[in-house]
Motif scaffolding. Sequence first.
Motif, PDB file in Angstrom:
ATOM      1  N   THR A 237      -2.078   3.851  -0.014  1.00 17.66           N
ATOM      2  CA  THR A 237      -0.971   4.383   0.800  1.00 17.66           C
ATOM      3  C   THR A 237      -1.137   5.865   1.103  1.00 17.66           C
ATOM      4  O   THR A 237      -0.480   6.379   2.006  1.00 17.66           O
ATOM      5  N   SER A 238      -1.969   6.563   0.326  1.00 18.54           N
ATOM      6  CA  SER A 238      -1.936   8.021   0.328  1.00 18.54           C
ATOM      7  C   SER A 238      -3.336   8.609   0.474  1.00 18.54           C
ATOM      8  O   SER A 238      -3.765   9.429  -0.325  1.00 18.54           O
ATOM      9  N   SER A 244      -3.874   7.276   5.813  1.00 20.73           N
ATOM     10  CA  SER A 244      -3.696   5.819   5.770  1.00 20.73           C
ATOM     11  C   SER A 244      -3.216   5.223   7.082  1.00 20.73           C
ATOM     12  O   SER A 244      -3.504   4.056   7.377  1.00 20.73           O
ATOM     13  N   ILE A 260      -4.859  -4.544   4.217  1.00 20.31           N
ATOM     14  CA  ILE A 260      -4.253  -4.449   2.885  1.00 20.31           C
ATOM     15  C   ILE A 260      -4.102  -2.978   2.542  1.00 20.31           C
ATOM     16  O   ILE A 260      -5.063  -2.207   2.643  1.00 20.31           O
ATOM     17  N   ILE A 261      -2.896  -2.581   2.144  1.00 19.29           N
ATOM     18  CA  ILE A 261      -2.680  -1.206   1.683  1.00 19.29           C
ATOM     19  C   ILE A 261      -2.020  -1.263   0.306  1.00 19.29           C
ATOM     20  O   ILE A 261      -0.944  -1.850   0.153  1.00 19.29           O
ATOM     21  N   TRP A 262      -2.694  -0.659  -0.669  1.00 16.58           N
ATOM     22  CA  TRP A 262      -2.183  -0.671  -2.039  1.00 16.58           C
ATOM     23  C   TRP A 262      -1.299   0.555  -2.301  1.00 16.58           C
ATOM     24  O   TRP A 262      -1.669   1.682  -1.916  1.00 16.58           O
ATOM     25  N   GLY A 263      -0.205   0.332  -2.996  1.00 16.49           N
ATOM     26  CA  GLY A 263       0.703   1.430  -3.346  1.00 16.49           C
ATOM     27  C   GLY A 263       0.098   2.363  -4.378  1.00 16.49           C
ATOM     28  O   GLY A 263      -0.773   1.970  -5.158  1.00 16.49           O
ATOM     29  N   ASP A 264       0.583   3.612  -4.361  1.00 18.26           N
ATOM     30  CA  ASP A 264       0.143   4.616  -5.337  1.00 18.26           C
ATOM     31  C   ASP A 264      -1.375   4.680  -5.448  1.00 18.26           C
ATOM     32  O   ASP A 264      -1.943   4.709  -6.548  1.00 18.26           O
TER      33      ASP A 264
ATOM     34  N   TYR B 248       4.716  -0.851   7.384  1.00 17.91           N
ATOM     35  CA  TYR B 248       3.895   0.275   6.905  1.00 17.91           C
ATOM     36  C   TYR B 248       4.777   1.319   6.212  1.00 17.91           C
ATOM     37  O   TYR B 248       4.428   1.822   5.136  1.00 17.91           O
ATOM     38  N   GLN B 252       4.749   2.866   2.334  1.00 16.10           N
ATOM     39  CA  GLN B 252       4.595   4.291   2.056  1.00 16.10           C
ATOM     40  C   GLN B 252       5.592   4.782   1.005  1.00 16.10           C
ATOM     41  O   GLN B 252       5.352   5.788   0.358  1.00 16.10           O
ATOM     42  N   ILE B 254       7.583   2.515  -1.226  1.00 15.60           N
ATOM     43  CA  ILE B 254       7.793   1.667  -2.407  1.00 15.60           C
ATOM     44  C   ILE B 254       6.544   1.834  -3.276  1.00 15.60           C
ATOM     45  O   ILE B 254       5.451   1.409  -2.890  1.00 15.60           O
ATOM     46  N   ILE B 255       6.710   2.463  -4.407  1.00 18.71           N
ATOM     47  CA  ILE B 255       5.556   2.926  -5.179  1.00 18.71           C
ATOM     48  C   ILE B 255       4.672   1.780  -5.662  1.00 18.71           C
ATOM     49  O   ILE B 255       3.443   1.878  -5.619  1.00 18.71           O
ATOM     50  N   SER B 257       3.681  -1.265  -4.594  1.00 17.47           N
ATOM     51  CA  SER B 257       3.646  -2.216  -3.485  1.00 17.47           C
ATOM     52  C   SER B 257       2.232  -2.599  -3.092  1.00 17.47           C
ATOM     53  O   SER B 257       1.271  -1.902  -3.394  1.00 17.47           O
ATOM     54  N   LYS B 258       2.145  -3.721  -2.435  1.00 19.76           N
ATOM     55  CA  LYS B 258       0.921  -4.105  -1.723  1.00 19.76           C
ATOM     56  C   LYS B 258       1.360  -4.577  -0.348  1.00 19.76           C
ATOM     57  O   LYS B 258       2.245  -5.440  -0.231  1.00 19.76           O
ATOM     58  N   LEU B 259       0.769  -3.985   0.672  1.00 28.64           N
ATOM     59  CA  LEU B 259       1.076  -4.345   2.062  1.00 28.64           C
ATOM     60  C   LEU B 259      -0.039  -5.222   2.613  1.00 28.64           C
ATOM     61  O   LEU B 259      -1.219  -4.916   2.438  1.00 28.64           O
ATOM     62  N   ILE B 260       0.351  -6.282   3.312  1.00 27.42           N
ATOM     63  CA  ILE B 260      -0.604  -7.123   4.033  1.00 27.42           C
ATOM     64  C   ILE B 260      -0.122  -7.272   5.464  1.00 27.42           C
ATOM     65  O   ILE B 260       1.035  -7.625   5.696  1.00 27.42           O
TER      66      ILE B 260
END
Lengths: 287, 287
Positions: A237-238, A244, A260-264, B248, B252, B254-255, B257-260
């Motif tokens: 995400t960062s 990102s 796919i975007i992983w948090g933190d 998205y 950004q 939600i700490i 998280s996994k976005l698909i």
Amino acid sequence: MQSNSNTGNTVFTHETVPTQYVDVKGSKFAYRSFGKQGGIPIIFLQHFTGTMDNWDPAVTNALAKNHHVILFNNKGVSTSSGKTPDSVAEMANDALDFIKALGYSQVDLLGFSLGGFIAQNIAANHPSLVRKVVLAGTGPIGSEGITNLESVINEGFKDGPANALINLFFTKSEESINAGRAFMKRLQLRTNERDTPSTNETIGAQAKAIITFGYLKDDDHKQLSAIKQPVLIVNGTSDLIVPSINSYVLSQHIINSKLIIWGDAGHGGLFQYHEDFVREVEIFLSK
Amino acid sequence: MQSNSNTGNTVFTHETVPTQYVDVKGSKFAYRSFGKQGGIPIIFLQHFTGTMDNWDPAVTNALAKNHHVILFNNKGVSTSSGKTPDSVAEMANDALDFIKALGYSQVDLLGFSLGGFIAQNIAANHPSLVRKVVLAGTGPIGSEGITNLESVINEGFKDGPANALINLFFTKSEESINAGRAFMKRLQLRTNERDTPSTNETIGAQAKAIITFGYLKDDDHKQLSAIKQPVLIVNGTSDLIVPSINSYVLSQHIINSKLIIWGDAGHGGLFQYHEDFVREVEIFLSK
């Protein structure tokens, strides 16, 4: 070359595979080839300043269980001879020449950051050569924020080179920093025949290529629209280096994609979440 | 209620499970409970205008193999009595009351679109009740573009109600339209005890709630920052109703998280890519 007795032996791992060399239009390219033989190889395209030693063995060894993995240093990088060009397009041509020198007619590409810029170029221009593409921590031509490369890198190095990759690839959370430390340890697992660091000349040429890529315009995203192959896009995400949002833009314009975007997580999300990354890549390559 | 002999029997499927009713503060809420018993149930929170019959059996039945699945109609929706409120916060309170009426002390939430707005509210305000959250085709308070709801819906209905869900949930590609047609067929697989359509009064209240949610401000994303539970966020690249950029934005802030985001898919990406969606949800819920 696919039958070269010294390449791709499943006995070898990231840590033990010997470095080999192949002549690429008069330059000597260093590469390491290991993992399961017989299928379409995955060509790994490396990030700014990185060498083969900068690939995470947690990723390469895990993928090597079911795939033929090929790491290499592009022209002028570390143990590869020649002069590193200062444009992504020329680097893509060099990588293409390397793939041809090894004799492959079809490959999968896994490009990280600068390596992702190169992978997009090859995939768009050589649809029959490239079957599938994994893009990590990267973005399109004109990527937002990558023209800030030098200040971002300087900030990453502010407490010395030992912490630079952790600063640049991970977030400031305890969890992410710990993942970064584990990643740094894994990068040291290979002890024999390590790559030399990239020269300042190579790093300067790569920096120019990246910043130029950021200033280039491709407003209709013609290059992304030309990529019809299946593409797996991943990031944290960062991401400080290739922000990102650029991964989101890739997904908006590559029709056959999964983002796919992983948090933190930052630029090195694929290493922080290496288990999930490998799992996703396996599914992506197998279906 | 967890031992109710008529709920959650693994013999029942999406198609065969009887509709049950529970008293929720004087209103009668309709629900359907099936799948594997004994674990934390997944509470499904439905989209604008939708009833229990709008859940895709390819998703519900697949998840029911390993999870206790609970579908319900929120207050005033279809076969549930009472008056549908015109705010997301009140709908969240109603859903919360429903969960309490069933007697659960911990649940997972799967919220789609409006259901995702509700899920965020419950997850942020009831951290001990909610273990994990799946957010599909949704966005945060102040989501970009959702105040256009009425014109988007009207455009979706321009060639008649039969094609509206395909127009609104899928893209214009042949592949996506075909996936839409398959989805529409699956929605008809349950033939007994089907829900009645939502009334215009309920639809009007929901529309007001959604549009108001779009005009609300939460500039520091306090609600998203308050969600510490693991959250899986999914969408297509081309969501017309809750534009994909909102997914998205969720990722950004939600700490955990996994976005698909799936390519060539719209609001109904979870139904177009139901196999991948179920696989991702399974992994997400199990780890």
